[in-house]
Design a protein around this motif. Structure first.
Motif, PDB file in Angstrom:
ATOM      1  N   THR A  52     -12.927  80.561  18.905  1.00 37.27           N
ATOM      2  CA  THR A  52     -12.194  79.068  19.953  1.00 37.27           C
ATOM      3  C   THR A  52     -12.983  78.298  19.284  1.00 37.27           C
ATOM      4  O   THR A  52     -12.215  76.876  19.051  1.00 37.27           O
ATOM      5  CB  THR A  52     -12.348  79.916  21.196  1.00 37.27           C
ATOM      6  N   THR A  56     -11.891  74.461  17.446  1.00 41.08           N
ATOM      7  CA  THR A  56     -11.705  73.556  17.839  1.00 41.08           C
ATOM      8  C   THR A  56     -12.673  71.961  17.433  1.00 41.08           C
ATOM      9  O   THR A  56     -12.102  70.831  17.105  1.00 41.08           O
ATOM     10  CB  THR A  56     -12.887  73.578  19.733  1.00 41.08           C
ATOM     11  N   LEU A  59     -10.019  71.216  14.436  1.00 44.46           N
ATOM     12  CA  LEU A  59      -9.243  70.334  14.907  1.00 44.46           C
ATOM     13  C   LEU A  59      -9.758  68.899  15.037  1.00 44.46           C
ATOM     14  O   LEU A  59      -9.552  68.028  14.935  1.00 44.46           O
ATOM     15  CB  LEU A  59      -8.621  70.459  15.857  1.00 44.46           C
ATOM     16  N   TYR A  87      -3.347  77.734  23.052  1.00 47.79           N
ATOM     17  CA  TYR A  87      -2.984  76.291  24.326  1.00 47.79           C
ATOM     18  C   TYR A  87      -3.944  75.302  22.447  1.00 47.79           C
ATOM     19  O   TYR A  87      -3.493  74.405  23.013  1.00 47.79           O
ATOM     20  CB  TYR A  87      -3.823  76.222  24.875  1.00 47.79           C
ATOM     21  N   HIS A  88      -4.701  75.208  21.806  1.00 49.40           N
ATOM     22  CA  HIS A  88      -5.147  74.640  20.970  1.00 49.40           C
ATOM     23  C   HIS A  88      -4.012  73.967  20.033  1.00 49.40           C
ATOM     24  O   HIS A  88      -4.270  73.153  20.151  1.00 49.40           O
ATOM     25  CB  HIS A  88      -6.422  74.633  20.561  1.00 49.40           C
ATOM     26  N   ASN A  91      -1.390  72.126  21.649  1.00 47.55           N
ATOM     27  CA  ASN A  91      -1.448  70.652  22.826  1.00 47.55           C
ATOM     28  C   ASN A  91      -1.683  69.877  21.020  1.00 47.55           C
ATOM     29  O   ASN A  91      -1.553  68.631  21.455  1.00 47.55           O
ATOM     30  CB  ASN A  91      -2.817  70.511  23.404  1.00 47.55           C
TER      31      ASN A  91
END
Length: 191
Positions: A52, A56, A59, A87-88, A91
């Motif tokens: 995760t 992050t 991105l 979700y990343h 989004n």
């Protein structure tokens, strides 16, 4: 003196060998990420807690990413790690493309795309026992089931896909979700 030197040498060999073995074990189950042309993020392997944070960072470092290419992903021990990545992806407005085998919760990573494609990939659903027999991680907690339904609702507007996958798990065994199936075809990007 000679015994002492031999003892220290043996200790050094054990320490170096043990450290190397631990590194190999740690990396064997890790997720691999590779950015291609600044626009495609390739993901493969087991999803872990560290995955995760890595997503992050990637991105942030590569604002031009438009697509996630999903290779062989065996799933995760903790569905929340995988769902956070999903979700990343959503989004960030990324398209997802399955090119490898996506097992169990890894299907939700594919689902996260604003557009979804299957390019030779396979979507597989197993029950907990079959997952264990195949050596696949599987989060079978009631909280994970609720989070999968919540994710499906957030991404698609209803929990139908999550419920359909739960029903397949309840049947037992291994199920392939074919691209032309009534469940998957509506989720694919128009060609």
């Amino acid at each position: 003196m000679r015994k002492r030197l031999l003892f220290w040498a043996l200790g050094l060999v054990v320490a170096v060998g043990g450290t190397a073995a631990l590194l190999v074990l740690a990396m064997a189950g890790a997720t691999t990420f590779r950015v291609e042309d600044g626009t495609r993020l390739h993901v493969e392997g087991k999803i872990t807690g560290a995955s995760t944070e890595r997503v992050t960072n990637l991105l942030e470092q590569h604002p031009g990413l438009t697509e996630v290419v999903l290779g062989d992903i065996i799933g995760t021990d903790d569905a929340n790690w995988l769902l956070a990545i999903g979700y990343h992806f959503r989004n960030a407005g990324l398209t997802t493309r399955a090119v490898g085998t996506l097992d169990n919760d890894a299907i939700l990573l594919w689902l996260a795309g604003v557009e979804r494609r299957i390019d030779g990939g396979t979507l597989r659903v197993t029950d907990a026992e079959s997952a264990r027999e195949l050596g696949l991680p599987f989060d079978r907690t009631p909280v994970a089931a609720a989070e999968r339904r919540r994710f499906s609702t957030a991404i698609l507007g209803d929990e139908g896909v999550a419920l359909a996958i739960e029903a397949l798990r309840a049947e037992g065994g291994l199920h392939l979700l074919e691209p032309d199936s009534a469940l998957i075809r509506p989720l694919l990007a128009a060609d």
